[in-house]
Scaffold this motif. Structure first.
Motif, PDB file in Angstrom:
ATOM      1  N   GLY A   1      34.986  61.464  37.729  1.00 28.60           N
ATOM      2  CA  GLY A   1      34.878  60.952  39.129  1.00 28.60           C
ATOM      3  C   GLY A   1      34.698  59.846  39.255  1.00 28.60           C
ATOM      4  O   GLY A   1      34.673  58.969  40.294  1.00 28.60           O
ATOM      5  N   SER A   2      34.266  58.714  38.069  1.00 23.98           N
ATOM      6  CA  SER A   2      34.177  57.502  38.529  1.00 23.98           C
ATOM      7  C   SER A   2      35.421  56.739  38.850  1.00 23.98           C
ATOM      8  O   SER A   2      36.782  57.139  38.240  1.00 23.98           O
ATOM      9  CB  SER A   2      33.745  56.677  37.117  1.00 23.98           C
ATOM     10  N   ARG A   3      35.681  55.555  39.507  1.00 24.68           N
ATOM     11  CA  ARG A   3      36.867  54.844  39.817  1.00 24.68           C
ATOM     12  C   ARG A   3      36.586  53.558  39.375  1.00 24.68           C
ATOM     13  O   ARG A   3      35.700  52.783  39.340  1.00 24.68           O
ATOM     14  CB  ARG A   3      36.941  54.958  41.310  1.00 24.68           C
ATOM     15  N   VAL A   4      37.648  52.947  38.900  1.00 20.06           N
ATOM     16  CA  VAL A   4      37.902  51.687  38.140  1.00 20.06           C
ATOM     17  C   VAL A   4      38.906  51.093  38.366  1.00 20.06           C
ATOM     18  O   VAL A   4      40.168  51.230  38.561  1.00 20.06           O
ATOM     19  CB  VAL A   4      37.660  52.048  36.363  1.00 20.06           C
ATOM     20  N   SER A   5      38.532  49.737  38.645  1.00 22.84           N
ATOM     21  CA  SER A   5      39.907  48.674  38.705  1.00 22.84           C
ATOM     22  C   SER A   5      39.436  47.557  38.067  1.00 22.84           C
ATOM     23  O   SER A   5      38.463  46.975  37.855  1.00 22.84           O
ATOM     24  CB  SER A   5      39.867  48.490  40.249  1.00 22.84           C
ATOM     25  N   GLY A   6      40.406  46.974  37.056  1.00 24.52           N
ATOM     26  CA  GLY A   6      40.174  45.986  36.125  1.00 24.52           C
ATOM     27  C   GLY A   6      41.359  44.920  36.117  1.00 24.52           C
ATOM     28  O   GLY A   6      42.580  45.413  36.587  1.00 24.52           O
TER      29      GLY A   6
ATOM     30  N   LEU B   1      41.319  30.230  35.782  1.00 23.23           N
ATOM     31  CA  LEU B   1      39.908  29.517  36.090  1.00 23.23           C
ATOM     32  C   LEU B   1      39.830  28.107  35.345  1.00 23.23           C
ATOM     33  O   LEU B   1      40.584  27.823  34.275  1.00 23.23           O
ATOM     34  CB  LEU B   1      38.954  30.466  35.211  1.00 23.23           C
ATOM     35  N   PRO B   2      39.032  27.168  35.979  1.00 20.55           N
ATOM     36  CA  PRO B   2      38.881  25.970  35.303  1.00 20.55           C
ATOM     37  C   PRO B   2      38.149  25.655  34.006  1.00 20.55           C
ATOM     38  O   PRO B   2      38.073  24.616  33.712  1.00 20.55           O
ATOM     39  CB  PRO B   2      38.208  25.136  36.404  1.00 20.55           C
ATOM     40  N   VAL B   3      37.647  26.654  33.443  1.00 17.80           N
ATOM     41  CA  VAL B   3      36.713  26.661  32.664  1.00 17.80           C
ATOM     42  C   VAL B   3      37.090  27.906  31.544  1.00 17.80           C
ATOM     43  O   VAL B   3      37.448  29.028  31.978  1.00 17.80           O
ATOM     44  CB  VAL B   3      35.344  26.593  32.661  1.00 17.80           C
ATOM     45  N   GLY B   4      37.334  27.373  30.105  1.00 13.92           N
ATOM     46  CA  GLY B   4      37.839  28.599  29.070  1.00 13.92           C
ATOM     47  C   GLY B   4      39.084  28.419  28.612  1.00 13.92           C
ATOM     48  O   GLY B   4      40.133  28.161  29.340  1.00 13.92           O
ATOM     49  N   ASP B   5      39.207  28.820  27.293  1.00 15.30           N
ATOM     50  CA  ASP B   5      40.665  28.913  26.754  1.00 15.30           C
ATOM     51  C   ASP B   5      40.979  30.491  26.676  1.00 15.30           C
ATOM     52  O   ASP B   5      42.062  30.723  26.212  1.00 15.30           O
ATOM     53  CB  ASP B   5      40.522  28.206  25.365  1.00 15.30           C
ATOM     54  N   HIS B   6      40.248  31.315  27.218  1.00 14.44           N
ATOM     55  CA  HIS B   6      40.555  32.731  27.264  1.00 14.44           C
ATOM     56  C   HIS B   6      40.526  32.907  28.954  1.00 14.44           C
ATOM     57  O   HIS B   6      40.113  32.384  29.746  1.00 14.44           O
ATOM     58  CB  HIS B   6      39.577  33.620  26.849  1.00 14.44           C
ATOM     59  N   CYS B   7      41.261  33.907  29.297  1.00 12.72           N
ATOM     60  CA  CYS B   7      41.320  34.522  30.485  1.00 12.72           C
ATOM     61  C   CYS B   7      40.053  35.298  30.901  1.00 12.72           C
ATOM     62  O   CYS B   7      39.508  35.742  30.029  1.00 12.72           O
ATOM     63  CB  CYS B   7      42.525  35.552  31.088  1.00 12.72           C
ATOM     64  N   GLY B   8      39.466  35.117  32.403  1.00 13.49           N
ATOM     65  CA  GLY B   8      38.340  35.937  32.576  1.00 13.49           C
ATOM     66  C   GLY B   8      38.760  37.331  32.881  1.00 13.49           C
ATOM     67  O   GLY B   8      39.897  37.777  33.091  1.00 13.49           O
ATOM     68  N   VAL B   9      37.762  38.483  32.426  1.00 15.21           N
ATOM     69  CA  VAL B   9      37.932  39.559  32.637  1.00 15.21           C
ATOM     70  C   VAL B   9      37.225  40.477  33.669  1.00 15.21           C
ATOM     71  O   VAL B   9      35.949  40.111  33.454  1.00 15.21           O
ATOM     72  CB  VAL B   9      37.962  40.327  31.212  1.00 15.21           C
ATOM     73  N   ARG B  10      37.528  41.127  34.493  1.00 15.10           N
ATOM     74  CA  ARG B  10      36.738  41.759  35.437  1.00 15.10           C
ATOM     75  C   ARG B  10      36.983  43.415  35.911  1.00 15.10           C
ATOM     76  O   ARG B  10      38.185  43.606  36.081  1.00 15.10           O
ATOM     77  CB  ARG B  10      36.600  40.956  36.595  1.00 15.10           C
ATOM     78  N   VAL B  11      35.947  43.885  36.332  1.00 18.41           N
ATOM     79  CA  VAL B  11      36.165  45.283  36.501  1.00 18.41           C
ATOM     80  C   VAL B  11      35.368  45.498  37.875  1.00 18.41           C
ATOM     81  O   VAL B  11      34.100  44.982  37.851  1.00 18.41           O
ATOM     82  CB  VAL B  11      35.733  46.186  35.178  1.00 18.41           C
ATOM     83  N   VAL B  12      35.592  46.414  38.729  1.00 17.40           N
ATOM     84  CA  VAL B  12      34.956  46.788  39.635  1.00 17.40           C
ATOM     85  C   VAL B  12      34.906  48.499  39.204  1.00 17.40           C
ATOM     86  O   VAL B  12      35.825  49.169  39.226  1.00 17.40           O
ATOM     87  CB  VAL B  12      35.369  46.659  41.060  1.00 17.40           C
ATOM     88  N   LEU B  13      33.580  48.999  39.159  1.00 19.61           N
ATOM     89  CA  LEU B  13      33.517  50.178  38.997  1.00 19.61           C
ATOM     90  C   LEU B  13      32.447  50.937  39.963  1.00 19.61           C
ATOM     91  O   LEU B  13      31.501  50.409  40.500  1.00 19.61           O
ATOM     92  CB  LEU B  13      32.500  50.362  37.606  1.00 19.61           C
ATOM     93  N   GLU B  14      33.129  52.068  40.363  1.00 14.19           N
ATOM     94  CA  GLU B  14      32.419  52.908  41.564  1.00 14.19           C
ATOM     95  C   GLU B  14      31.933  54.297  40.560  1.00 14.19           C
ATOM     96  O   GLU B  14      32.729  55.142  40.098  1.00 14.19           O
ATOM     97  CB  GLU B  14      33.209  53.276  42.366  1.00 14.19           C
ATOM     98  N   LEU B  15      30.525  54.294  40.715  1.00 15.86           N
ATOM     99  CA  LEU B  15      30.056  55.628  40.183  1.00 15.86           C
ATOM    100  C   LEU B  15      29.825  56.885  41.031  1.00 15.86           C
ATOM    101  O   LEU B  15      29.695  56.556  42.075  1.00 15.86           O
ATOM    102  CB  LEU B  15      28.914  55.309  39.271  1.00 15.86           C
ATOM    103  N   PRO B  16      30.254  57.940  40.763  1.00 15.18           N
ATOM    104  CA  PRO B  16      29.837  59.242  41.651  1.00 15.18           C
ATOM    105  C   PRO B  16      28.578  59.258  41.601  1.00 15.18           C
ATOM    106  O   PRO B  16      27.640  58.858  41.006  1.00 15.18           O
ATOM    107  CB  PRO B  16      30.618  60.418  40.879  1.00 15.18           C
ATOM    108  N   ARG B  17      28.073  59.772  43.025  1.00 18.27           N
ATOM    109  CA  ARG B  17      26.755  60.162  43.077  1.00 18.27           C
ATOM    110  C   ARG B  17      26.358  61.231  42.196  1.00 18.27           C
ATOM    111  O   ARG B  17      26.858  61.954  42.103  1.00 18.27           O
ATOM    112  CB  ARG B  17      26.509  60.379  44.761  1.00 18.27           C
ATOM    113  N   PRO B  18      24.917  61.077  42.059  1.00 19.61           N
ATOM    114  CA  PRO B  18      24.404  62.301  41.202  1.00 19.61           C
ATOM    115  C   PRO B  18      24.481  63.499  41.942  1.00 19.61           C
ATOM    116  O   PRO B  18      24.337  63.664  43.137  1.00 19.61           O
ATOM    117  CB  PRO B  18      22.857  61.887  40.832  1.00 19.61           C
TER     118      PRO B  18
END
Length: 276
Positions: free
Chosen positions: A248-253, A259-276
């Motif tokens: 039931g987790s929802r993920v967007s990556g 970006l102005p710094v780094g020789d790699h791309c930045g990687v980012r993820v938004v994660l929504e966890l289901p309620r217990p």
């Protein structure tokens, strides 16, 4: 490139949402290898806008980066109250005289990885990873690129147990083929025995493409896009991987190439966890 508001859509439960990101700082240089300064570093980190950020190739008190504590710059840019820099090298890597770091020395120039978090950190854990012996070829960016021979450096994995019941791990593995895979398996075994809360999110520059990462760990990739080199990425070396992600987790990556710094791309993820 998307703005933070576009990339992180509104979720129906803000309390369950966690934004994580990873960036290889390249010691605060641009993708062309030029010094960028702390302002550019802060801009890059601010654009990633993560609750928890893992950073690699991090300088502290290095003359080449103006003596900046780059972990502190990243924490301030995010408004993060929890931070930790974990050195792997004392001195300047690639230059004569550097020595492996064996602790968290706060004296003198050092180089390593860092984790910064807006979310309270309950516990920190560390695993040191030995380097390969000898010297190995590495392509140095420039015009034209040049081949240099370097000693492999020790590596480290740094885990933060968050008060949200999530554990985030940052690491930067060896560039030596085979050694990086061995180190990844060490990290996997370490996490299996550590007993930290799940899900566990492992992020960083693994110096490995996605297929061998998946085969050797069984972890779930949350981003599947090229990340290196930053200007025209052709291979994925930077990852966000999940262990024990609940149903039931929802993920967007996504990646960020601008970006102005780094020789790699930045990687980012938004994660929504289901309620217990």
């Amino acid at each position: 490139m998307t703005s933070p508001g576009e990339f992180f859509p509104r979720m129906h439960d803000e309390s369950a949402r966690l934004r994580v990101a990873s960036l290889n700082l390249f010691s605060g240089r641009t993708s062309r290898g030029l010094p960028a300064g702390p302002e550019a570093l802060a801009e890059a980190v601010g654009r990633l806008d993560a609750d928890v950020l893992g950073i690699q190739e991090v300088d502290r008190d290095q003359p080449r980066s103006g003596g900046t504590d780059q972990t502190s710059v990243a924490a301030q840019a995010l408004g993060a109250g929890w931070k930790r820099f974990e050195p792997t090298v004392l001195g300047t890597p690639g230059e004569p005289g550097w020595t492996p770091a064996t602790g968290t020395s706060s004296v003198g120039p050092a180089y390593g990885i860092g984790l910064v978090s807006r979310v309270p950190v309950l516990e920190w854990h560390r695993l040191r990873l030995p380097p390969a012996g000898g010297r190995y070829p590495l392509v140095s960016p420039g015009r034209p690129p040049r081949l240099i021979w370097l000693r492999d450096e020790p590596r480290v994995a740094l885990a933060a147990v968050l008060d949200r019941g999530v554990t985030v791990v940052c690491t930067h593995l060896s560039f030596v083929p085979g050694v990086n895979l061995r180190q990844l398996r060490q990290v996997r075994r370490w996490l299996e025995g550590l007993g930290v809360p799940r899900p566990v999110l492992v992020l960083g520059d693994l110096n490995l493409p996605l297929l061998p990462v998946r085969r050797s760990t069984g972890w779930t990739p949350l981003v599947s896009r090229p990340t290196f080199p930053a200007r025209r990425p052709g291979v994925q070396l930077d990852h966000v991987l999940a262990i024990g992600l609940p149903p039931g987790s929802r993920v967007s990556g996504e990646t960020d190439e601008g970006l102005p710094v780094g020789d790699h791309c930045g990687v980012r993820v938004v994660l929504e966890l289901p309620r217990p």
